[in-house]
Every structure is written in structure tokens, then in C-alpha cells.
Design an enzyme around this catalytic site. Structure first.
Site, PDB file in Angstrom:
ATOM      1  N   CYS A  15       6.110   8.915   0.640  1.00 18.49           N
ATOM      2  CA  CYS A  15       4.850   9.766   0.581  1.00 18.49           C
ATOM      3  C   CYS A  15       4.677  10.550  -0.550  1.00 18.49           C
ATOM      4  O   CYS A  15       5.488  11.656  -0.669  1.00 18.49           O
ATOM      5  CB  CYS A  15       4.489  10.236   1.877  1.00 18.49           C
ATOM      6  SG  CYS A  15       3.111  11.662   1.810  1.00 18.49           S
TER       7      CYS A  15
ATOM      8  N   ASN B  72      10.830   4.515   2.803  1.00 17.97           N
ATOM      9  CA  ASN B  72      10.286   3.556   4.055  1.00 17.97           C
ATOM     10  C   ASN B  72      11.611   2.891   4.090  1.00 17.97           C
ATOM     11  O   ASN B  72      12.338   2.434   3.405  1.00 17.97           O
ATOM     12  CB  ASN B  72       9.246   2.778   3.689  1.00 17.97           C
ATOM     13  CG  ASN B  72       7.750   3.354   3.493  1.00 17.97           C
ATOM     14  OD1 ASN B  72       6.991   3.757   4.656  1.00 17.97           O
ATOM     15  ND2 ASN B  72       7.343   3.533   2.416  1.00 17.97           N
TER      16      ASN B  72
ATOM     17  N   HIS C 238      10.558   6.344   8.305  1.00 17.42           N
ATOM     18  CA  HIS C 238      11.265   6.725   6.886  1.00 17.42           C
ATOM     19  C   HIS C 238      12.906   6.380   7.317  1.00 17.42           C
ATOM     20  O   HIS C 238      13.365   6.954   8.134  1.00 17.42           O
ATOM     21  CB  HIS C 238      10.840   7.571   6.249  1.00 17.42           C
ATOM     22  CG  HIS C 238       9.429   7.608   5.638  1.00 17.42           C
ATOM     23  ND1 HIS C 238       8.917   7.828   4.488  1.00 17.42           N
ATOM     24  CD2 HIS C 238       8.325   6.672   6.165  1.00 17.42           C
ATOM     25  CE1 HIS C 238       7.764   7.539   4.311  1.00 17.42           C
ATOM     26  NE2 HIS C 238       7.191   6.919   5.314  1.00 17.42           N
TER      27      HIS C 238
ATOM     28  N   ARG D 161       0.794  -1.132  -0.075  1.00 14.79           N
ATOM     29  CA  ARG D 161       0.122  -0.047   0.127  1.00 14.79           C
ATOM     30  C   ARG D 161       0.853   1.152  -0.087  1.00 14.79           C
ATOM     31  O   ARG D 161       1.068   1.747  -0.893  1.00 14.79           O
ATOM     32  CB  ARG D 161      -0.940   0.119   1.125  1.00 14.79           C
ATOM     33  CG  ARG D 161      -2.043   1.038   1.030  1.00 14.79           C
ATOM     34  CD  ARG D 161      -1.860   2.466   1.269  1.00 14.79           C
ATOM     35  NE  ARG D 161      -1.212   2.805   2.517  1.00 14.79           N
ATOM     36  CZ  ARG D 161      -0.807   4.006   2.561  1.00 14.79           C
ATOM     37  NH1 ARG D 161      -0.876   4.913   1.726  1.00 14.79           N
ATOM     38  NH2 ARG D 161      -0.224   4.213   3.912  1.00 14.79           N
ATOM     39  N   ASP D 162       1.222   1.553   1.113  1.00 18.85           N
ATOM     40  CA  ASP D 162       2.355   2.694   1.182  1.00 18.85           C
ATOM     41  C   ASP D 162       3.343   2.715   0.175  1.00 18.85           C
ATOM     42  O   ASP D 162       3.735   3.736  -0.513  1.00 18.85           O
ATOM     43  CB  ASP D 162       2.894   2.876   2.560  1.00 18.85           C
ATOM     44  CG  ASP D 162       3.748   4.160   2.930  1.00 18.85           C
ATOM     45  OD1 ASP D 162       3.734   5.056   2.223  1.00 18.85           O
ATOM     46  OD2 ASP D 162       4.049   4.314   4.202  1.00 18.85           O
TER      47      ASP D 162
ATOM     48  N   HIS E 110       6.190   3.916  12.712  1.00 15.60           N
ATOM     49  CA  HIS E 110       6.466   3.901  11.273  1.00 15.60           C
ATOM     50  C   HIS E 110       7.509   4.905  10.983  1.00 15.60           C
ATOM     51  O   HIS E 110       7.556   6.053  11.153  1.00 15.60           O
ATOM     52  CB  HIS E 110       5.142   4.252  10.418  1.00 15.60           C
ATOM     53  CG  HIS E 110       5.106   4.424   9.149  1.00 15.60           C
ATOM     54  ND1 HIS E 110       4.362   3.635   8.384  1.00 15.60           N
ATOM     55  CD2 HIS E 110       5.711   5.466   8.300  1.00 15.60           C
ATOM     56  CE1 HIS E 110       4.720   3.816   6.874  1.00 15.60           C
ATOM     57  NE2 HIS E 110       5.266   5.040   7.035  1.00 15.60           N
TER      58      HIS E 110
END
Lengths: 308, 308
Positions: free
Chosen positions: B236, B245, B205, B11-12, B203
Site C-alpha cells: 500500500c 501482499n 499482507h 490492482r492492489d 486480505h
């Protein structure tokens, strides 16, 4: 609180390169590092040019080094002859390497561990008598490529031994990049209980991506000096699996972000990475390099000077 | 002690790619991740395919997901309609995102912060009534690309709010990769004092190379779940400066090395990174990828099976 960054690219980094740089090229890299704010640099090694052609002419190089009064320049030596050459060349600091396992000494320098201990302590003791600062690297302190994991107590014992001989600093070296933060804590707890934290530095490789996590763990234990190499230049040519010193720009960015003073603006390191790439012909740059390069471009576009 | 890895690549990761993958391709990536041992996967988002074409057909994808009983599949939703679609598609978990600054909400989703809070809490409360697990992401929790550094107390307040609404988990998201270990400690201390550590995930990065150092700091504070993306896929698309990420293989190698159980062999992730590269056409791989690839080749040459 201050943390000292010791740049090892000109020695540890260049030594493992396929391409041999001229003394002039090596000097230009050191000049750029000093201009960027590095105050401690391992500039070369005093070894046989037959064994390590990349380090030929280190004595000539030392005669040309910039800002000799403001910058601490170290030279690596393998034996007493190297020590004498380093002192004659005017090195501020002499580095000796003691790999803490038997097999690593045999494979790396064709000596037994007791022989290496003898050579290193003799140099350290002579340095103490002659007022020359000698630092001791404890190599493969976490894991040996031949013997596997190393017991923290073994490293602590060697740390005590070199400190007692008169070493000015003891550098715990993760030669093959095998450390993790838990191991760093266990090892440093053992070593610090023998020699304290003030005398310690750490040398990490980023082979498995954990160098900054390991540095953070060491900072938490009170270590205030770290080795790093511009752009991640280098590795250890004799250790299977050893790739990539931790990049100076990554370490500076981490420590500055955490509120420690390194005296270096990481943006000033970007042109030095480019110079190192140009000189060596290899692609360099730590994990933060792309982001720093973007910031540097933005600062330039905005006309913001950032030192150097 | 166990730590859960929540894979967000499908997804991300894929959402920010220039290339839009078919449902079949996205399924093949998820199948490979599950085969490699991932038990928690953010599989897609229930958004308008006009706004995010990369996520078109997520309902079809959910109908095809493997090992539905053994794997926790989450779907991201922007609003109540998305929630209904996710539940209809059989998502085990619904994710909502609450950016903690006013400007980020305006720029990212054209809503005010109070509007976003209203939408998120309505979804969380409905999930609680209907027995659907809803997780709340607190985005730009460290630094906002528009408003700068975020106060830990602000994040702690939102964490308490979403917990009280009934969120099953609160995920502290370093959306632009601006965190450092000191900041992680300060922020987590503030948040944990409001909601405890059991409900938290993080989460990170790896934009500035500090993700593993940040994860280590969070582990030290008791956090036992982390997001990561295979090969470092994604970023993002709406946040300037957000790239990368943290890579799943890096996180797994770090945590396994430190003695935590992730249930995943990092060597099994290598072919999944290759598949993700093949599908997206971009070069992937975390900081440990090269080393892991070498180990994987050695293991294959020696005929050593390594799971999967």
C-alpha cells in the site's frame, strides 16, 4: 505463557554450508546468539571430521562456550562414541536422530531402521543411567523424500519407544518442510495420545513457506518448544528438496506477537543474522527480516535501546 | 471444501509500482492469471489517472477482459463517480474501501471517517438498488499505522453497518501486515458474532511473515475467501511499513495442501510470477516460489503436463 526457542543454526545450519567455519567463528556466532537472549543452543555435533568437516573441533568449541550455567548446550551424536565425546566435552544435552523410515536411514546414515532404533535406544538408556539428558529427534516425521507421506501412527509408535527408553524430549522433525497445519494437527493428535505434549518439541523447515502456520498449529496443540535457525541458516544436505530451517527471528516475532514469552527481543537478532551472513558468505534472513531491520533502524535513530 | 482465491495483483499489486504499465501489459497479466485458473480478479480501479497513473485506462482494460462469463472481475472505486464508471465499464463487482480509523481516512483520502462511511454506504445502497454487487473492504482492521491497534468491536460495528447497507461481501484487511493468528481469532470472533462468516473474506499482507499462519487461523474460523497477489506483487503506497501482499502461489499451495479446493495448480502460477517480474521489472515470488519452481522444472523434465 512461556515457549522455549532452541537455536540450531550453529549445528543444523552450519553443517550444510559449503564453507567450513573455524571453531573461533562458530564460537563468535554462539556468543552473539547467547547475547541476544537464546538460552538453548545446539552447538555442534560429535561426528567424524572426515564425514562432516563443518563440525570439526566441536569438543574444542564446547570448552569455550559462554554462560555454561545459564544456557542449555546440546551436541548431536550419531553413535555411542559420539555420546562419549559429547559427555566428555561437557554437553548439557545429547541429541540422537531417528529417521522414521527405512529408506531414509539407509540413504542418510547407511543403517537399517532397526539398527538405528538399536543405536538410539542404547544411547538414551545409557544417558538415563548416567544422568545425561538425551533428546530424540524423529526425522522425516511428516514425509520422507524417498518413501512419501508417513503415517502419524508410525511416528506415535517411535515417540512412545524413545520416551520409554528415557528420552528427555521428543522432537518431531519436518526434515524436508513438507508439513501443513492440518497434517501437524493429525500427527500431533496421534503422538500426544501416546506421550503427551509436555515432552514434545517441533522442528520445522520453511521450504514451502508454511513453517509459521505449522508452529501456530503446534502451539494450539500444547507444544511449548520449537527449533529454529538464525536467519534461516541451513537445511539438510542429505535430503533432496530440504532447504531452509525456519528463521529464529520469524518464530520469535510470531510467538511474541501472539502473547507468548520467548525471553528474546527479535530486534536483538538482527545483528546476529548479519554476523551469520558475514561468517558464511550467504544471504540470510527470514520473512520478517526486512521489516525487523526497518524497526531496528528506527529504534536506533530514536536512540531507543532494545536490550542486548 | 472449496475456498475462493481473489487475485488482487492487477490492482492492489500494480497500483504501488514505480513503473506504470500499459493497458496491454495489464491485460496480458490478467490473461495469464485466468489461464492459470483464477476465477476472481480485482482488475483495476476507477480513479483519477492524475492521482493514480498506474490505473489509467481501466475502462479500456475492462472492455478487453477475457472469459467475462466465467471470471468475476472487480473494480475498486473511491466515490460515486467511480461507481458509475465501473458499472459503465461492465465490472461484475465494485469494491469500496472503508478504513476503520479517523487518521487513516484523513491521511489516505483526505476525508473524515464519517465522510468515508457516508460515501461507502451510498455506493453500497445504490448498488443494491441497481443490482450491482458491491463489496466493502474494512482497511487497517488490525492495526492503523497512525492510531495503533484497533479494537475488534470497532471492526465488528463497521462490518454490521456495511452488511446492513447491502454489501455482498465484507473483506477484513490487514493493510500493514500487523496481524498475528491470536489477533485474527479475536477479531473474527467479534466480527462473526455480528455478521456471520459466510459474508467474510480476508486480505493479509506478509510483511512480518505471518500471512499463512493468519490465513490458517481464518480458515479455522470458517472464512472461505482470501485475497492474494501473484508473486506477492504490491503493498500500500500510502501506509508506512506496508510491504508485500501475501503471494497467490503461497496461499494456493497452503490451502491445497490442507485439503481445500482452490481449483488452481500452484505450478501453473510459476510462469505468471515470471511474467509479472518481466512486466514490472521487480523481483517477485512468495516463500514457496523457489520450491515450486524446482517442482515445475522436474515436472517439465519428466514431460508431465500440469494443466493450464
Amino acid at each position: 505463557m512461556k515457549i522455549r526457542i532452541n537455536e540450531v543454526g550453529p549445528r543444523d545450519g552450519l553443517q550444510s554450508q559449503g564453507k567450513t567455519l573455524s571453531v573461533e567463528s562458530r564460537l563468535s556466532l554462539i556468543q552473539a546468539l547467547v547475547k541476544a537472549g537464546l538460552k538453548s543452543v545446539e552447538a555442534g555435533s560429535f561426528v567424524s571430521p572426515k564425514a562432516v568437516p563443518q563440525m570439526a573441533g566441536t569438543d574444542d568449541l564446547f570448552a569455550l562456550l559462554p554462560e555454561r550455567n545459564a544456557v542449555r548446550y546440546a551436541g548431536l551424536v550419531p553413535n555411542m562414541k559420539g555420546y562419549e565425546l559429547a559427555v566428555a566435552a561437557g554437553a548439557n544435552v545429547v541429541n540422537v536422530v531417528l529417521s522414521v523410515t527405512e529408506t531414509m536411514n539407509q540413504k542418510n546414515i547407511c543403517m537399517s531402521l532397526p539398527q538405528t532404533v538399536e543405536v538410539c535406544t542404547a544411547i538414551i538408556e545409557r544417558g538415563r543411567r548416567e544422568g545425561v539428558e538425551v533428546q530424540a529427534y524423529l526425522a522425516v516425521a511428516f514425509e520422507c523424500p524417498f518413501e512419501g507421506l508417513v503415517e502419524p501412527a508410525v511416528v506415535a509408535r517411535f515417540a512412545k519407544l524413545v520416551k520409554q527408553a528415557g528420552a528427555s524430549r521428543v522432537i518431531i522433525a519436518d526434515t524436508i518442510g513438507a508439513a501443513n497445519p492440518e497434517h501437524v494437527r493429525r500427527l500431533l493428535d496421534a503422538v500426544i495420545s501416546e506421550v503427551g505434549s509436555d515432552i514434545l518439541s517441533c522442528h520445522f523447515h520453511d521450504t514451502r513457506g508454511m513453517a509459521l502456520a505449522n508452529i501456530t498449529a503446534a502451539v494450539d496443540r500444547g507444544v511449548r518448544e520449537f527449533d529454529s535457525s538464525i536467519g534461516g541458516l541451513g537445511g539438510c544436505p542429505f535430503s533432496p528438496g530440504a532447504t531452509g530451517n525456519v528463521a529464529t527471528e520469524d518464530v520469535v516475532l510470531l510467538l511474541n506477537s501472539m502473547g507468548y514469552g520467548t525471553g528474546i527481543n527479535p530486534l536483538d537478532l538482527i545483528p546476529v543474522v548479519s554476523l551469520a551472513e558475514q561468517l558464511t558468505g550467504v544471504s540470510l534472513g527470514g520473512k520478517s527480516f526486512r521489516w525487523l531491520s526497518q524497526q531496528s533502524s528506527k529504534a536506533s535513530a530514536a536512540g531507543t535501546p532494545h536490550g542486548g
